[in-house]
Design a protein around this motif. Structure first.
Motif, PDB file in Angstrom:
ATOM      1  N   THR A 101     -10.345  -5.885  -6.211  1.00 48.68           N
ATOM      2  CA  THR A 101     -11.225  -6.858  -5.572  1.00 48.68           C
ATOM      3  C   THR A 101     -12.305  -7.389  -6.507  1.00 48.68           C
ATOM      4  N   ASN A 102     -12.555  -6.717  -7.616  1.00 50.26           N
ATOM      5  CA  ASN A 102     -13.592  -7.135  -8.559  1.00 50.26           C
ATOM      6  C   ASN A 102     -12.966  -7.635  -9.853  1.00 50.26           C
ATOM      7  N   HIS A 135      -5.092   9.345  -0.808  1.00 49.93           N
ATOM      8  CA  HIS A 135      -4.542   9.476  -2.167  1.00 49.93           C
ATOM      9  C   HIS A 135      -3.016   9.559  -2.126  1.00 49.93           C
ATOM     10  N   PHE A 136      -2.478  10.340  -1.212  1.00 51.43           N
ATOM     11  CA  PHE A 136      -1.021  10.449  -1.089  1.00 51.43           C
ATOM     12  C   PHE A 136      -0.395   9.095  -0.744  1.00 51.43           C
ATOM     13  N   CYS A 137      -1.018   8.371   0.176  1.00 52.77           N
ATOM     14  CA  CYS A 137      -0.492   7.053   0.561  1.00 52.77           C
ATOM     15  C   CYS A 137      -0.483   6.093  -0.626  1.00 52.77           C
ATOM     16  N   GLU A 138      -1.464   6.224  -1.516  1.00 53.63           N
ATOM     17  CA  GLU A 138      -1.546   5.335  -2.681  1.00 53.63           C
ATOM     18  C   GLU A 138      -0.404   5.553  -3.664  1.00 53.63           C
ATOM     19  N   MET A 139       0.316   6.650  -3.543  1.00 52.24           N
ATOM     20  CA  MET A 139       1.443   6.884  -4.438  1.00 52.24           C
ATOM     21  C   MET A 139       2.591   5.922  -4.177  1.00 52.24           C
ATOM     22  N   ALA A 140       2.523   5.209  -3.051  1.00 51.63           N
ATOM     23  CA  ALA A 140       3.553   4.209  -2.730  1.00 51.63           C
ATOM     24  C   ALA A 140       3.309   2.886  -3.449  1.00 51.63           C
ATOM     25  N   ALA A 141       2.161   2.761  -4.114  1.00 49.98           N
ATOM     26  CA  ALA A 141       1.764   1.474  -4.692  1.00 49.98           C
ATOM     27  C   ALA A 141       1.906   1.451  -6.208  1.00 49.98           C
ATOM     28  N   ASP A 142       2.206   0.257  -6.720  1.00 51.27           N
ATOM     29  CA  ASP A 142       2.146  -0.007  -8.160  1.00 51.27           C
ATOM     30  C   ASP A 142       1.520  -1.385  -8.321  1.00 51.27           C
ATOM     31  N   TYR A 143       0.214  -1.395  -8.495  1.00 49.99           N
ATOM     32  CA  TYR A 143      -0.522  -2.653  -8.519  1.00 49.99           C
ATOM     33  C   TYR A 143      -0.372  -3.406  -9.838  1.00 49.99           C
ATOM     34  N   GLN A 144       0.340  -2.813 -10.802  1.00 49.92           N
ATOM     35  CA  GLN A 144       0.591  -3.492 -12.071  1.00 49.92           C
ATOM     36  C   GLN A 144       2.008  -4.056 -12.155  1.00 49.92           C
ATOM     37  N   SER A 145       2.758  -3.964 -11.086  1.00 54.99           N
ATOM     38  CA  SER A 145       4.118  -4.492 -11.073  1.00 54.99           C
ATOM     39  C   SER A 145       4.093  -6.001 -10.854  1.00 54.99           C
ATOM     40  N   GLU A 146       5.272  -6.626 -10.912  1.00 55.33           N
ATOM     41  CA  GLU A 146       5.353  -8.068 -10.683  1.00 55.33           C
ATOM     42  C   GLU A 146       5.097  -8.413  -9.212  1.00 55.33           C
ATOM     43  N   THR A 147       5.248  -7.429  -8.345  1.00 54.53           N
ATOM     44  CA  THR A 147       4.965  -7.625  -6.916  1.00 54.53           C
ATOM     45  C   THR A 147       3.975  -6.537  -6.481  1.00 54.53           C
ATOM     46  N   PRO A 148       2.717  -6.668  -6.881  1.00 54.85           N
ATOM     47  CA  PRO A 148       1.736  -5.594  -6.645  1.00 54.85           C
ATOM     48  C   PRO A 148       1.451  -5.305  -5.181  1.00 54.85           C
ATOM     49  N   HIS A 149       1.780  -6.258  -4.306  1.00 59.35           N
ATOM     50  CA  HIS A 149       1.504  -6.067  -2.886  1.00 59.35           C
ATOM     51  C   HIS A 149       2.613  -5.307  -2.169  1.00 59.35           C
ATOM     52  N   ILE A 150       3.733  -5.078  -2.860  1.00 56.38           N
ATOM     53  CA  ILE A 150       4.869  -4.393  -2.238  1.00 56.38           C
ATOM     54  C   ILE A 150       4.731  -2.881  -2.420  1.00 56.38           C
ATOM     55  N   LEU A 151       4.852  -2.150  -1.316  1.00 58.32           N
ATOM     56  CA  LEU A 151       4.721  -0.696  -1.328  1.00 58.32           C
ATOM     57  C   LEU A 151       6.086  -0.050  -1.143  1.00 58.32           C
ATOM     58  N   ASP A 152       6.284   1.079  -1.789  1.00 60.90           N
ATOM     59  CA  ASP A 152       7.533   1.821  -1.665  1.00 60.90           C
ATOM     60  C   ASP A 152       7.214   3.209  -1.128  1.00 60.90           C
ATOM     61  N   HIS A 191      -8.543 -13.554   4.276  1.00 63.09           N
ATOM     62  CA  HIS A 191      -9.368 -14.690   4.707  1.00 63.09           C
ATOM     63  C   HIS A 191     -10.663 -14.846   3.910  1.00 63.09           C
ATOM     64  N   VAL A 192     -11.051 -13.823   3.138  1.00 63.50           N
ATOM     65  CA  VAL A 192     -12.341 -13.918   2.446  1.00 63.50           C
ATOM     66  C   VAL A 192     -12.230 -13.794   0.934  1.00 63.50           C
ATOM     67  N   ASN A 193     -11.057 -13.456   0.416  1.00 64.00           N
ATOM     68  CA  ASN A 193     -10.914 -13.200  -1.015  1.00 64.00           C
ATOM     69  C   ASN A 193      -9.889 -14.151  -1.616  1.00 64.00           C
ATOM     70  N   ASP A 194     -10.189 -14.697  -2.802  1.00 62.64           N
ATOM     71  CA  ASP A 194      -9.269 -15.653  -3.423  1.00 62.64           C
ATOM     72  C   ASP A 194      -8.509 -15.049  -4.603  1.00 62.64           C
ATOM     73  N   ILE A 195      -8.537 -13.721  -4.743  1.00 66.60           N
ATOM     74  CA  ILE A 195      -7.765 -13.064  -5.794  1.00 66.60           C
ATOM     75  C   ILE A 195      -6.274 -13.242  -5.502  1.00 66.60           C
ATOM     76  N   ASP A 196      -5.481 -13.396  -6.551  1.00 68.75           N
ATOM     77  CA  ASP A 196      -4.045 -13.635  -6.415  1.00 68.75           C
ATOM     78  C   ASP A 196      -3.327 -12.346  -6.018  1.00 68.75           C
ATOM     79  N   PHE A 197      -3.355 -12.065  -4.734  1.00 69.95           N
ATOM     80  CA  PHE A 197      -2.730 -10.861  -4.183  1.00 69.95           C
ATOM     81  C   PHE A 197      -2.375 -11.177  -2.743  1.00 69.95           C
TER      82      PHE A 197
END
Length: 351
Positions: free
Chosen positions: A49-50, A243-260, A317-323
């Motif tokens: 977000t920053n 923390h465990f839930c965050e293991m489903a994420a890879d925010y540096q991938s080509e699709t950072p919003h997709i969780l596994d 609705h409030v953030n313009d970051i590309d995500f």
């Protein structure tokens, strides 16, 4: 700038002028800086977000020591919808005082300047490494023992209700229908009643322990937890669940919003982490101790999914970051729906 020449080698339009004044003032205290007005600005990845930048200066020796590098953090648009900046700064200063993170070097209207930490930011893969995971568990236990001044009330449930109210204000009728926002008040109350009882340990929690907020010095294996935007008192089980839930994420991938969620840690991984967490207090936990915390953590995954689902709705609705915040929110809400029946049924049967 009072006639001073400020050379910014990269991202020159991203650093506010009020920040360059503070940076020049900092550099003026270092004798071996060739030109305090010549800043090298390097964007750092991993922030959700920053905008975060490393600031370097050239020295007589060429190689800049770590204590002459700083980090500039520019707050993202709309983030104030989620948090109180004064509380965050107080937390930041408290953690620094207790040796838990970087020092605060300066503040400006929409951000801050921090001490540079000589360490690398972890990757999604690192969270699954047993040795690194044990180091994180031990550091998290240490983090939880920090005593913040002020009230020590659980924030989780009020945060959920406040964010639900904000989500209702910004989303469309269709979005409200998809996320069943009109019925979530009742769901939150049920969740609070069913999973927050018992003798749960309440401590200062990070509440956003994704890999991008964890750094490690490769030479010393020293782990540092950074970014306390969402930190507050909560059940430690919630912090671990998140923390465990965050293991489903890879925010540096080509699709950072997709969780596994196939990457969610299995039972043995969860037990290993929790055993490392408990044993870092100085005594070996029993199997019963481990099993009890494992069970509590699983219940709090529901709260984690709801929290970040609402966060995604509002952020859209409030953030313009590309995500793709809305897609992220849908995945977290889906997981909440998939898991709640099983988790809550187990809790009801236990009662």
């Amino acid at each position: 700038m009072g006639g001073e020449r400020v050379e910014i080698l990269m991202e020159e339009d991203r650093i506010p002028r009020e920040v360059t004044k503070i940076l020049i003032s900092l550099a003026s205290t270092w004798d071996d800086t060739i030109d305090k007005n010549s800043l090298k600005v390097i964007p750092l990845k991993g922030a959700m977000t920053n905008e975060v930048y490393q600031i370097n200066w050239e020295t007589q020796k060429g190689e800049l020591p770590a204590d002459q590098k700083v980090v500039v953090r520019i707050y993202g648009q709309g983030v104030d919808a989620f948090l109180n900046r004064e509380v965050e700064i107080n937390t930041f200063e408290c953690m620094s005082k207790h040796g838990q993170g970087p020092r605060l070097l300066g503040r400006f209207s929409n951000g801050r300047i921090e001490e540079f930490i000589h360490a690398r930011t972890l990757s999604a893969h690192d969270l699954r490494d047993p040795e690194i995971s044990s180091l994180i568990a031990s550091k998290l236990n240490e983090f939880h023992k920090v005593q913040m001044p002020g009230p020590k009330n659980v924030v989780l449930w009020n945060r959920l209700r406040n964010w639900l109210s904000s989500a209702k204000q910004v989303c469309s009728p269709e979005e409200a229908r998809v996320f069943m926002l009109d019925s979530l008040d009742e769901e939150i109350s049920i969740l609070e009643k069913e999973i927050s009882g018992g003798n749960q340990l309440i401590r200062l929690c990070h509440n956003d322990l994704q890999y991008g907020n964890i750094m490690m010095n490769e030479d010393t294996n020293l782990v540092t937890i950074i970014d306390y935007e969402y930190a507050s008192y909560n059940p430690v089980a919630y912090d671990i669940a998140n923390h465990f839930c965050e293991m489903a994420a890879d925010y540096q991938s080509e699709t950072p919003h997709i969780l596994d969620f196939n990457k969610y840690p299995d039972l043995e991984e969860r037990k290993r982490f929790i055993r490392a967490y408990l044993s870092s207090s100085g005594h070996e936990p029993t199997d019963v101790d481990v099993a009890a915390l494992v069970e509590d953590v699983e219940k709090y995954t529901l709260a984690s999914h709801l929290v970040w689902s609402l966060w995604g709705i509002i952020s859209e609705h409030v953030n313009d970051i590309d995500f793709d915040y809305m897609e992220y929110a849908k995945q977290r809400f889906q997981q909440y729906q998939l898991r709640k029946a099983k988790v809550l049924l187990m809790e009801i049967l236990k009662d």
